[in-house]
Design a protein around this motif. Structure first.
Motif: not given
Length: 310
Positions: A67, A69, A74, A104
């Protein structure tokens, strides 16, 4: 740290989508669960709508895979391909006008254990989540190590089984719930003698990891040997992580921890044989405390403990 209100925490895995209202103390007020479908955005929005209130201060999401963030995208998810490339952060920000944080799922679960679970006692620990796949997170000096932490994809067998990721011989290919069921079915197809032949009204393709564990408790040889073999590979992985990070603890969570007495006991024996004795002798290997709530509490922690979780 937000001291008021609640956060909505979402734990999105390859099999289930769990969503909960979580307080800053880590208390779960209400929660829902549904099977993960192909229409992942619809599932997420419907689940949030069930639980969101005027006291909601933000939405945290833990999702299986690699991922970004910052962007909330994703990049890759071997167990959740339908989520790849979707800009969840923008979609949810536009709909709810609330802070949205995404990481994640195993990183999120690690945060949950760090703040309100088994990790509270440790400044340095590794967490492994055992479910459909295997994830992980690493805490060093009290802070989550911000890496991909795809610990389930370390190699434990050089010329091993093909994994759903580009690699072969991954820990996940040997010790995950999917791997355990696959091994059992393969042996049954080859004519292995086992009570599992009669499981699920004779449809061996419906066998679950829980079925394997329950039959192992009944003394079924195939079930026990399959779990012990998975435990051996889990131990190989744990030994490598101990040698790399020298943690105070290895915390193990996820759906397979019900098989602790067979699967994890074997893993501990194997890890003790393979890791540097000076490194593993003081390592505690223990179960996660938040059990089924680790993912949702950890996801909510991305919002509630935002200064630590950036």
């Amino acid at each position: 740290m937000s001291m008021d209100g609640i956060a909505i925490g979402l734990d999105i895995g390859g099999t289930n989508l769990r969503v909960a209202q979580v307080t800053y103390r880590g208390e779960v007020l209400k929660r829902t669960r549904r099977e993960t479908s192909q229409d992942i955005v619809k599932d997420i929005i419907e689940s949030i709508d069930e639980l969101i209130t005027e006291d909601t201060v933000g939405i945290g999401i833990g999702i299986a895979g690699v991922v970004d963030s910052t962007s909330g995208v994703v990049k890759r998810s071997p167990n959740l391909s339908q989520a790849e490339g979707i800009d969840l952060k923008s979609i949810l920000s536009d709909k709810y006008n609330l802070p949205i944080r995404i990481d994640n799922d195993a990183n999120a679960a690690t945060l949950g254990e760090r703040f309100v679970g088994a990790g509270r006692r440790f400044e340095d620990f590794v967490m492994l989540t055992l479910g459909t796949g295997i994830g992980g997170g690493v805490v060093i000096n009290g802070a989550l190590l911000k890496t991909a932490s795809e610990l389930g994809h370390i190699t434990v067998e050089a010329n091993g089984k093909k994994c759903l990721c580009p690699n072969s011989g991954c820990l996940e290919a040997y010790a995950s719930g999917r791997a355990i069921v696959s091994d059992v079915i393969d042996q049954l197809e080859k004519g292995a003698d086992s009570l599992l032949k009669d499981c699920c009204e004779g449809n061996i393709y419906k066998i679950t990891p829980e079925d394997v564990y329950n039959y192992a408790l009944e003394g079924d040889t195939l079930a026990r040997e399959t779990l012990k073999n998975a435990g051996k590979y889990l131990g190989i992985g744990i030994a490598s992580l101990v040698n790399i990070f020298s943690p105070q603890a290895v915390i193990i969570g996820g759906g397979l921890t019900g098989a602790w007495d067979i699967l994890v006991r074997e893993a501990i024996r194997e890890a003790n044989k393979r890791a540097f004795p000076e490194l593993i002798e003081n390592v505690e290997i223990l179960p996660a405390q938040l059990a089924d709530n680790a993912g949702v509490v950890g996801a909510a922690s991305l919002v509630l403990y935002s200064s630590e979780a950036k």
